[in-house]
Design a protein around this motif. Structure first.
Motif, PDB file in Angstrom:
ATOM      1  N   TRP A  33      11.988  -5.086  -2.513  1.00 38.54           N
ATOM      2  CA  TRP A  33      10.640  -4.816  -3.020  1.00 38.54           C
ATOM      3  C   TRP A  33      10.687  -4.568  -4.517  1.00 38.54           C
ATOM      4  N   SER A  52       6.062  -9.946  -3.131  1.00 37.50           N
ATOM      5  CA  SER A  52       6.831 -10.385  -1.972  1.00 37.50           C
ATOM      6  C   SER A  52       7.656  -9.224  -1.427  1.00 37.50           C
ATOM      7  N   THR A  84      10.235 -12.525   5.252  1.00 36.93           N
ATOM      8  CA  THR A  84       9.444 -12.183   4.065  1.00 36.93           C
ATOM      9  C   THR A  84       7.963 -12.117   4.408  1.00 36.93           C
ATOM     10  N   ARG A  85       7.235 -11.352   3.631  1.00 34.11           N
ATOM     11  CA  ARG A  85       5.784 -11.237   3.756  1.00 34.11           C
ATOM     12  C   ARG A  85       5.190 -11.095   2.361  1.00 34.11           C
ATOM     13  N   LYS A  86       3.953 -11.515   2.204  1.00 33.88           N
ATOM     14  CA  LYS A  86       3.209 -11.299   0.968  1.00 33.88           C
ATOM     15  C   LYS A  86       2.288 -10.094   1.155  1.00 33.88           C
ATOM     16  N   SER A 132      -0.212 -10.076  -6.030  1.00 33.55           N
ATOM     17  CA  SER A 132       0.494  -9.906  -4.762  1.00 33.55           C
ATOM     18  C   SER A 132       1.982  -9.807  -5.051  1.00 33.55           C
ATOM     19  N   GLU A 185      -1.417  -6.205   4.970  1.00 33.02           N
ATOM     20  CA  GLU A 185      -1.721  -7.425   4.224  1.00 33.02           C
ATOM     21  C   GLU A 185      -2.114  -7.105   2.788  1.00 33.02           C
ATOM     22  N   THR A 186      -2.808  -5.972   2.585  1.00 43.90           N
ATOM     23  CA  THR A 186      -3.223  -5.562   1.241  1.00 43.90           C
ATOM     24  C   THR A 186      -3.006  -4.069   1.067  1.00 43.90           C
ATOM     25  N   GLY A 213      -0.821  -8.278  -0.701  1.00 41.91           N
ATOM     26  CA  GLY A 213      -1.810  -8.367  -1.766  1.00 41.91           C
ATOM     27  C   GLY A 213      -2.133  -6.998  -2.341  1.00 41.91           C
TER      28      GLY A 213
END
Length: 323
Positions: free
Chosen positions: A72, A112, A127-129, A110, A47-48, A131
């Motif tokens: 990316w 994508s 897709t994912r975010k 962040s 996530e981060t 951070g």
């Protein structure tokens, strides 16, 4: 007043029937409208991520796939997939992994991450975010030979050729990935200089430290972090005796300031193989190993991906050199 027989009962029954039909149909319609789009592949990633670190993204598909493509920072990266069974007797799945960088200079909060099944696909199917956050990067002040702070004019051509050699080495590609995590520690010594330090040489600010310095006695063995192919062996102005290893899928390690390299360009090396000896060549203050990790063309911090120091057994010095 005359009224139809049973007239008062028919209308309530009809109303009740209509109400019941609407009650059954309306939720179905709402559920259909709100249903999320099903992704064709499963994409996982942290996530981060700290700026300056690398991370591994993964695509999993229950359907056979030759490979996957990751999207990316405006680039496409196609990698091979492998068939795996997570549990004995379970149905196989196809998995593709890629190491990606979160560069120190990235300003976005962040980014994508996208992926799709196949090496030729052009658009993400999932897709994912991710951070991004900052780690504290302290300042390090060092005193070195003045020629490494302000190189003599006659060394300019050599320094330019060195950069071209490194760029050519990092442009090499292998047909398949050869790295596994965690990476082996190349020497058992502890960290003397962190990645990302803001460097000041002889009182003059310079760029950030783009590697991890590990303590090591003169002449002690340096081992490859993973399987790979030697991409470059050379004596470079700032780096001294250097070895670069290509581990596939855009992942390279570099081993700088060696007293003596023990491999040749094009040589296949195995994880843990001795590739050189610790030294103090190039811009240094004493014997140590500068370990670099380059992922998709960006220098990132090797430390989070290394095996713990306690898992490394010190090896005897090689080549007969004195410590």
């Amino acid at each position: 007043m005359n009224m139809p027989k049973n007239g008062l009962k028919r209308e309530p029954r009809l109303a009740c029937a209509l109400t019941l039909v609407l009650a059954l149909l309306l939720p179905l319609g709402l559920a259909h409208a709100a249903a999320p789009v099903q992704e064709k592949v499963q994409l996982t990633a942290p996530e981060t991520v700290a700026r300056g670190d690398a991370f591994v993204a993964e695509v999993v598909s229950a359907e056979p796939m030759e490979g996957a493509t990751f999207f990316w920072r405006g680039k496409r990266h196609a990698v091979a997939a492998r068939e795996v069974r997570d549990v004995a007797g379970a149905a196989p799945v196809w998995r593709a992994e890629l190491m990606l960088p979160a560069p120190l200079g990235e300003k976005a909060q962040s980014l994508s991450l996208g992926a799709c099944a196949g090496k030729e696909c052009k658009q993400p199917e999932a897709t994912r975010k991710v951070g991004l956050y900052d780690r504290k990067r302290p300042v390090q002040r060092l005193t070195v030979d003045k020629k490494y702070v302000a190189p003599p004019p006659e060394e300019a051509a050599r320094i330019r050729r060195d950069r071209e050699k490194v760029a050519a080495a990092l442009a090499q590609r292998l047909p398949e990935r050869q790295w596994e995590l965690p990476l082996d520690r190349p020497v058992p010594g502890t960290v003397s200089s962190l990645f990302g330090l803001k460097r000041v040489f002889n009182g003059e600010p310079r760029g950030m430290h783009r590697g991890l310095d590990l303590r090591g006695a003169q002449g002690s063995p340096i081992r490859a972090c993973a399987d790979g192919v030697v991409a470059l062996v050379d004596d470079l102005y700032f780096s001294g005796n250097a070895v670069y290893i290509n581990h596939g899928d855009g992942v390279f390690t570099s081993y700088l300031h060696m007293s003596k390299p023990l491999v040749k360009p094009g040589e296949h090396v195995k994880r843990g193989q001795v590739i050189g000896l610790v030294g103090a060549t190039g811009r240094v203050t004493g014997p140590h190993l500068h370990l670099g990790l380059v992922v998709q063309g960006e220098s990132v911090d090797p430390q989070p991906l290394l095996a713990p120091a306690e898992q490394v057994k010190p090896a005897p010095a090689a080549g007969g050199e004195k410590k």
